[in-house]
Scaffold this motif. Structure first.
Motif, PDB file in Angstrom:
ATOM      1  N   HIS A 218       0.856  -1.192   0.000  1.00 49.91           N
ATOM      2  CA  HIS A 218       0.000   0.000   0.000  1.00 49.91           C
ATOM      3  C   HIS A 218       0.888   1.237   0.000  1.00 49.91           C
ATOM      4  N   SER A 219       0.516   2.244  -0.802  1.00 42.90           N
ATOM      5  CA  SER A 219       1.167   3.566  -0.714  1.00 42.90           C
ATOM      6  C   SER A 219       0.070   4.570  -0.446  1.00 42.90           C
ATOM      7  N   VAL A 220       0.003   5.000   0.796  1.00 40.43           N
ATOM      8  CA  VAL A 220      -1.124   5.817   1.223  1.00 40.43           C
ATOM      9  C   VAL A 220      -0.729   7.288   1.223  1.00 40.43           C
ATOM     10  N   LEU A 221      -1.497   8.087   0.516  1.00 40.39           N
ATOM     11  CA  LEU A 221      -1.269   9.538   0.540  1.00 40.39           C
ATOM     12  C   LEU A 221      -2.194  10.169   1.580  1.00 40.39           C
ATOM     13  N   VAL A 222      -1.580  10.890   2.514  1.00 38.86           N
ATOM     14  CA  VAL A 222      -2.363  11.564   3.555  1.00 38.86           C
ATOM     15  C   VAL A 222      -2.514  13.031   3.174  1.00 38.86           C
ATOM     16  N   LEU A 223      -3.759  13.480   3.150  1.00 37.20           N
ATOM     17  CA  LEU A 223      -4.066  14.853   2.742  1.00 37.20           C
ATOM     18  C   LEU A 223      -4.811  15.578   3.855  1.00 37.20           C
ATOM     19  N   ASP A 224      -4.473  16.845   4.037  1.00 35.36           N
ATOM     20  CA  ASP A 224      -5.111  17.683   5.052  1.00 35.36           C
ATOM     21  C   ASP A 224      -6.261  18.435   4.383  1.00 35.36           C
ATOM     22  N   ALA A 225      -7.480  18.226   4.863  1.00 35.39           N
ATOM     23  CA  ALA A 225      -8.646  18.860   4.237  1.00 35.39           C
ATOM     24  C   ALA A 225      -8.593  20.382   4.326  1.00 35.39           C
ATOM     25  N   THR A 226      -7.921  20.915   5.339  1.00 38.11           N
ATOM     26  CA  THR A 226      -7.963  22.370   5.535  1.00 38.11           C
ATOM     27  C   THR A 226      -7.197  23.137   4.456  1.00 38.11           C
ATOM     28  N   VAL A 227      -6.385  22.447   3.657  1.00 37.15           N
ATOM     29  CA  VAL A 227      -5.660  23.155   2.591  1.00 37.15           C
ATOM     30  C   VAL A 227      -6.532  23.379   1.360  1.00 37.15           C
ATOM     31  N   GLY A 228      -7.739  22.837   1.361  1.00 35.50           N
ATOM     32  CA  GLY A 228      -8.684  23.085   0.267  1.00 35.50           C
ATOM     33  C   GLY A 228      -8.138  22.639  -1.073  1.00 35.50           C
ATOM     34  N   GLN A 229      -8.250  23.526  -2.052  1.00 38.42           N
ATOM     35  CA  GLN A 229      -7.863  23.175  -3.425  1.00 38.42           C
ATOM     36  C   GLN A 229      -6.394  22.762  -3.567  1.00 38.42           C
ATOM     37  N   ASN A 230      -5.529  23.166  -2.619  1.00 38.57           N
ATOM     38  CA  ASN A 230      -4.123  22.740  -2.691  1.00 38.57           C
ATOM     39  C   ASN A 230      -3.959  21.233  -2.604  1.00 38.57           C
ATOM     40  N   ALA A 231      -4.962  20.563  -2.067  1.00 36.47           N
ATOM     41  CA  ALA A 231      -4.896  19.104  -1.982  1.00 36.47           C
ATOM     42  C   ALA A 231      -4.767  18.501  -3.384  1.00 36.47           C
ATOM     43  N   LEU A 232      -5.366  19.164  -4.372  1.00 38.56           N
ATOM     44  CA  LEU A 232      -5.290  18.644  -5.741  1.00 38.56           C
ATOM     45  C   LEU A 232      -3.856  18.643  -6.256  1.00 38.56           C
ATOM     46  N   SER A 233      -3.101  19.696  -5.969  1.00 36.99           N
ATOM     47  CA  SER A 233      -1.723  19.719  -6.469  1.00 36.99           C
ATOM     48  C   SER A 233      -0.849  18.739  -5.686  1.00 36.99           C
ATOM     49  N   GLN A 234      -1.236  18.449  -4.440  1.00 34.06           N
ATOM     50  CA  GLN A 234      -0.480  17.440  -3.685  1.00 34.06           C
ATOM     51  C   GLN A 234      -0.702  16.046  -4.280  1.00 34.06           C
ATOM     52  N   VAL A 235      -1.933  15.773  -4.677  1.00 34.04           N
ATOM     53  CA  VAL A 235      -2.205  14.481  -5.335  1.00 34.04           C
ATOM     54  C   VAL A 235      -1.372  14.403  -6.611  1.00 34.04           C
ATOM     55  N   GLU A 236      -1.407  15.472  -7.374  1.00 38.03           N
ATOM     56  CA  GLU A 236      -0.664  15.553  -8.630  1.00 38.03           C
ATOM     57  C   GLU A 236       0.819  15.242  -8.388  1.00 38.03           C
ATOM     58  N   ALA A 237       1.383  15.840  -7.347  1.00 39.06           N
ATOM     59  CA  ALA A 237       2.815  15.699  -7.084  1.00 39.06           C
ATOM     60  C   ALA A 237       3.195  14.284  -6.641  1.00 39.06           C
ATOM     61  N   PHE A 238       2.374  13.675  -5.819  1.00 35.90           N
ATOM     62  CA  PHE A 238       2.754  12.383  -5.241  1.00 35.90           C
ATOM     63  C   PHE A 238       2.306  11.181  -6.050  1.00 35.90           C
ATOM     64  N   ARG A 239       1.250  11.356  -6.835  1.00 33.07           N
ATOM     65  CA  ARG A 239       0.585  10.179  -7.367  1.00 33.07           C
ATOM     66  C   ARG A 239       1.508   9.340  -8.240  1.00 33.07           C
ATOM     67  N   GLU A 240       2.352   9.970  -9.043  1.00 28.31           N
ATOM     68  CA  GLU A 240       3.194   9.159  -9.917  1.00 28.31           C
ATOM     69  C   GLU A 240       4.432   8.616  -9.225  1.00 28.31           C
ATOM     70  N   THR A 241       5.154   9.510  -8.546  1.00 26.46           N
ATOM     71  CA  THR A 241       6.383   9.055  -7.885  1.00 26.46           C
ATOM     72  C   THR A 241       6.086   7.950  -6.888  1.00 26.46           C
ATOM     73  N   ALA A 242       5.046   8.158  -6.087  1.00 28.04           N
ATOM     74  CA  ALA A 242       4.789   7.209  -5.003  1.00 28.04           C
ATOM     75  C   ALA A 242       3.812   6.122  -5.424  1.00 28.04           C
ATOM     76  N   ASN A 243       3.330   6.171  -6.655  1.00 26.77           N
ATOM     77  CA  ASN A 243       2.351   5.186  -7.122  1.00 26.77           C
ATOM     78  C   ASN A 243       1.237   5.003  -6.081  1.00 26.77           C
ATOM     79  N   VAL A 244       0.606   6.110  -5.727  1.00 30.96           N
ATOM     80  CA  VAL A 244      -0.371   6.149  -4.624  1.00 30.96           C
ATOM     81  C   VAL A 244      -1.493   5.138  -4.855  1.00 30.96           C
ATOM     82  N   SER A 245      -1.737   4.301  -3.845  1.00 32.74           N
ATOM     83  CA  SER A 245      -2.791   3.284  -3.980  1.00 32.74           C
ATOM     84  C   SER A 245      -4.068   3.693  -3.262  1.00 32.74           C
ATOM     85  N   GLY A 246      -3.985   4.697  -2.410  1.00 37.63           N
ATOM     86  CA  GLY A 246      -5.191   5.118  -1.709  1.00 37.63           C
ATOM     87  C   GLY A 246      -4.971   6.381  -0.911  1.00 37.63           C
ATOM     88  N   LEU A 247      -6.086   6.974  -0.495  1.00 37.59           N
ATOM     89  CA  LEU A 247      -6.047   8.260   0.203  1.00 37.59           C
ATOM     90  C   LEU A 247      -6.619   8.163   1.609  1.00 37.59           C
TER      91      LEU A 247
END
Ligand code: GDP
Length: 298
Positions: A218-247
């Motif tokens: 499992h490669s779990v990406l942890v996101l903070d809801a309080t950052v709002g729309q910035n969460a989208l760019s965090q997904v963008e940044a991590f999803r490929e390098t870390a091969n994110v399997s879930g949030l």
């Protein structure tokens, strides 16, 4: 539902109040639909979701009288439809040790969430080993050690600034040799810059894969809801390098930005395992799409 509703009350109340004010017996014309979309976008649901809700409503209610309650019901249905396919329990595979990597930016709640999950596994009788691969932050190691004690899990750490990938290599070998059920790896969320961070993550993953070709499980990406729309760019940044399997989305208690989970689900379609609704050990809920949709829609 109660606990989550309470947690999401702030997200909800603003949106809910605006809808009540705007849609108390109103004809659903173009202007009303635009107002509705504005309210949803302000609540961080994103323009795609806002359009879906308004077109769903327009289909059978255009130019008819509507109430805010009807709108909330339509909103909950649309959100639930988007999120239901992503509702994914966090299930351990059969291979031992199961290697679970936690990634995300600093402050997202990565360490806390890892600790909460380690405690759950510990309570289920699983033998857990924790690897503190954020070797740049001494505080992260201390914090993990406290969580490790609660979970009955030893924590492996290196000297400050030590090579994270070699620590992970040692942890992989120890987990295998000492027959741990689960190895949970906490990673750094900030180095000098994003390239350096992603290079380090890639190196950690290479070491894991070399040691056990089925891992990480499992490669779990942890996101903070309080950052709002910035969460989208965090997904963008991590999803490929870390091969994110879930949030896992944290801090859904006391934020007006919980709608961002819907926006990023619509865009990235990543499995969602848990939501964090507080700092305490019990404040981690298995993600349920209908419950979340109902709580968010007020
Ligand atoms: P990391 O840097 O990503 O490892 O983040 P931490 O686990 O250190 O968490 C950062 C802060 O957020 C800490 O003060 C946590 O107690 C807090 N935190 C984590 N999850 C939640 C949550 O679901 N709700 C709230 N309110 N706070 C949280």
């Amino acid at each position: 539902l109660d606990r989550i509703s309470k947690g999401l009350r702030r997200s909800t109340s603003r949106m809910s109040d605006q809808m009540a004010a705007s849609f108390n017996q109103r004809t659903l014309d173009r202007e009303a639909l635009e107002d509705l979309e504005d309210i949803l976008i302000m609540a961080d649901l994103g323009s795609d979701v806002a359009e879906q809700v308004s077109s769903n409503l327009a289909e059978d209610k255009f130019d008819k009288q509507v109430t805010d309650l009807e709108i909330k019901v339509a909103l909950a249905e649309t959100i639930s439809d988007i999120l239901t396919p992503l509702e994914t329990p966090f299930v351990l595979g059969l291979a031992r040790p199961q290697v679970i990597l936690f990634v995300g930016v600093n402050g997202s709640g990565k360490t806390t969430t890892l600790g909460k999950i380690a405690k759950r596994f510990g309570d289920q009788g699983q033998r857990v080993l924790i690897c503190a691969a954020d070797t740049f932050r001494a505080a992260a190691v201390e914090q993990l050690t406290v969580w490790g004690e609660r979970a009955g899990a030893p924590v492996m750490s290196g000297k400050p600034g030590a090579d994270a990938a070699s620590l992970v290599f040692d942890a992989m070998n120890r987990a295998r040799d000492e027959k741990y059920d689960i190895l949970m790896i906490d990673t750094a969320g900030r180095l000098q810059n994003r390239t350096e961070l992603m290079d380090e993550l890639a190196k950690i993953i290479r070491v894991i894969e070399k040691t056990d070709s089925s891992a990480p499980h499992h490669s779990v990406l942890v996101l903070d809801a309080t950052v709002g729309q910035n969460a989208l760019s965090q997904v963008e940044a991590f999803r490929e390098t870390a091969n994110v399997s879930g949030l896992i989305m944290t801090k859904l208690d006391g934020t007006a930005k919980g709608g961002v989970l819907v926006a990023l689900s619509e865009k990235y379609k990543l499995p969602i395992h848990f939501i964090g609704i507080g700092e305490a050990i019990e404040d981690l809920e298995i993600f349920s799409a209908p419950v979340f949709a109902a709580a968010l829609s007020g």
